[in-house]
Design a protein around this motif. Structure first.
Motif, PDB file in Angstrom:
ATOM      1  N   LEU A   2       0.828  -1.197   0.000  1.00  0.00           N
ATOM      2  CA  LEU A   2       0.000   0.000   0.000  1.00  0.00           C
ATOM      3  C   LEU A   2       0.862   1.246   0.000  1.00  0.00           C
ATOM      4  N   GLN A   3       0.540   2.152  -0.903  1.00  0.00           N
ATOM      5  CA  GLN A   3       1.211   3.445  -0.954  1.00  0.00           C
ATOM      6  C   GLN A   3       0.169   4.539  -0.878  1.00  0.00           C
ATOM      7  N   LEU A   4       0.474   5.588  -0.120  1.00  0.00           N
ATOM      8  CA  LEU A   4      -0.457   6.687   0.083  1.00  0.00           C
ATOM      9  C   LEU A   4       0.170   7.999  -0.356  1.00  0.00           C
ATOM     10  N   VAL A   5      -0.629   8.841  -0.990  1.00  0.00           N
ATOM     11  CA  VAL A   5      -0.169  10.143  -1.445  1.00  0.00           C
ATOM     12  C   VAL A   5      -1.182  11.199  -1.032  1.00  0.00           C
ATOM     13  N   GLU A   6      -0.713  12.212  -0.290  1.00  0.00           N
ATOM     14  CA  GLU A   6      -1.585  13.294   0.143  1.00  0.00           C
ATOM     15  C   GLU A   6      -1.565  14.436  -0.865  1.00  0.00           C
ATOM     16  N   SER A  21      -6.817  15.181   0.376  1.00  0.00           N
ATOM     17  CA  SER A  21      -7.071  13.857  -0.171  1.00  0.00           C
ATOM     18  C   SER A  21      -5.896  12.942   0.145  1.00  0.00           C
ATOM     19  N   CYS A  22      -6.204  11.699   0.428  1.00  0.00           N
ATOM     20  CA  CYS A  22      -5.194  10.668   0.645  1.00  0.00           C
ATOM     21  C   CYS A  22      -5.514   9.554  -0.344  1.00  0.00           C
ATOM     22  N   ALA A  23      -4.761   9.495  -1.418  1.00  0.00           N
ATOM     23  CA  ALA A  23      -5.019   8.535  -2.488  1.00  0.00           C
ATOM     24  C   ALA A  23      -4.125   7.317  -2.325  1.00  0.00           C
ATOM     25  N   LYS A  75     -12.946   4.962  -5.126  1.00  0.00           N
ATOM     26  CA  LYS A  75     -11.872   5.821  -5.639  1.00  0.00           C
ATOM     27  C   LYS A  75     -10.564   5.588  -4.890  1.00  0.00           C
ATOM     28  N   ASN A  76     -10.596   4.666  -3.930  1.00  0.00           N
ATOM     29  CA  ASN A  76      -9.389   4.369  -3.150  1.00  0.00           C
ATOM     30  C   ASN A  76      -8.806   5.622  -2.505  1.00  0.00           C
ATOM     31  N   THR A  77      -9.700   6.450  -1.972  1.00  0.00           N
ATOM     32  CA  THR A  77      -9.284   7.743  -1.453  1.00  0.00           C
ATOM     33  C   THR A  77     -10.004   8.059  -0.142  1.00  0.00           C
ATOM     34  N   VAL A  78      -9.270   8.663   0.765  1.00  0.00           N
ATOM     35  CA  VAL A  78      -9.833   9.185   2.012  1.00  0.00           C
ATOM     36  C   VAL A  78      -9.657  10.698   2.005  1.00  0.00           C
ATOM     37  N   TYR A  79     -10.672  11.378   2.498  1.00  0.00           N
ATOM     38  CA  TYR A  79     -10.669  12.843   2.481  1.00  0.00           C
ATOM     39  C   TYR A  79     -10.693  13.399   3.894  1.00  0.00           C
ATOM     40  N   LEU A  80     -10.154  14.589   4.029  1.00  0.00           N
ATOM     41  CA  LEU A  80     -10.285  15.337   5.278  1.00  0.00           C
ATOM     42  C   LEU A  80     -10.770  16.731   4.911  1.00  0.00           C
ATOM     43  N   GLU A  81     -12.035  16.981   5.206  1.00  0.00           N
ATOM     44  CA  GLU A  81     -12.622  18.293   4.975  1.00  0.00           C
ATOM     45  C   GLU A  81     -12.353  19.143   6.209  1.00  0.00           C
ATOM     46  N   MET A  82     -11.682  20.269   6.013  1.00  0.00           N
ATOM     47  CA  MET A  82     -11.284  21.128   7.123  1.00  0.00           C
ATOM     48  C   MET A  82     -11.970  22.477   6.980  1.00  0.00           C
ATOM     49  N   ASN A  83     -12.802  22.807   7.932  1.00  0.00           N
ATOM     50  CA  ASN A  83     -13.525  24.077   7.936  1.00  0.00           C
ATOM     51  C   ASN A  83     -13.130  24.919   9.146  1.00  0.00           C
TER      52      ASN A  83
END
Length: 124
Positions: A2-6, A21-23, A75-83
């Motif tokens: 597993l490889q992750l890219v922010e 995004s963390c793909a 999409k193999n992606t995790v998101y962090l919505e920051m408000n």
């Protein structure tokens, strides 16, 4: 492996918003919990938020009510919505993975496949 890219970091004013995004590549994210961490210069890296493989979400106290973590396994992606961003949110943000659960995420224990990070800067 597993490889992750922010991605998604940048410069924003106080009160503004960003979505990180963390793909993932190499493996599917279905069996992994993904956590976001941040580290400002001169400080230790700390966990910000985590989402289990089943979709349960956890947040560190400083970001509760302002940040939202989500995942799109298709999409193999995790998101962090920051408000409502604050200057104290300024840091390099990283994502990392652990099988299934978010155990020890606040300290980053037993997390691997760390990404290279993305810089978030909040001006006052």
């Amino acid at each position: 492996q597993l490889q992750l890219v922010e991605s998604g970091g940048g410069l924003v004013q106080r009160g503004g918003s960003l979505r990180l995004s963390c793909a993932a590549s190499g493996l599917g994210l279905d069996d992994y919990a993904i956590a976001w961490f941040r580290q400002a210069p001169g400080t230790d890296r700390t966990g910000v938020s985590c989402i289990t493989s089943g979709g349960t979400t956890l947040y560190a106290d400083p970001v509760k009510g302002r940040f939202t973590i989500s995942r799109d396994n298709a999409k193999n992606t995790v998101y962090l919505e920051m408000n409502s961003l604050r200057p104290e949110d300024t840091a390099s943000y990283y994502c990392a993975a652990q099988r299934y659960y978010c155990s020890g995420y606040l300290l980053g224990l037993d997390f691997g496949s760390w990404g290279q990070g993305t810089q978030v800067t909040v001006s006052s």
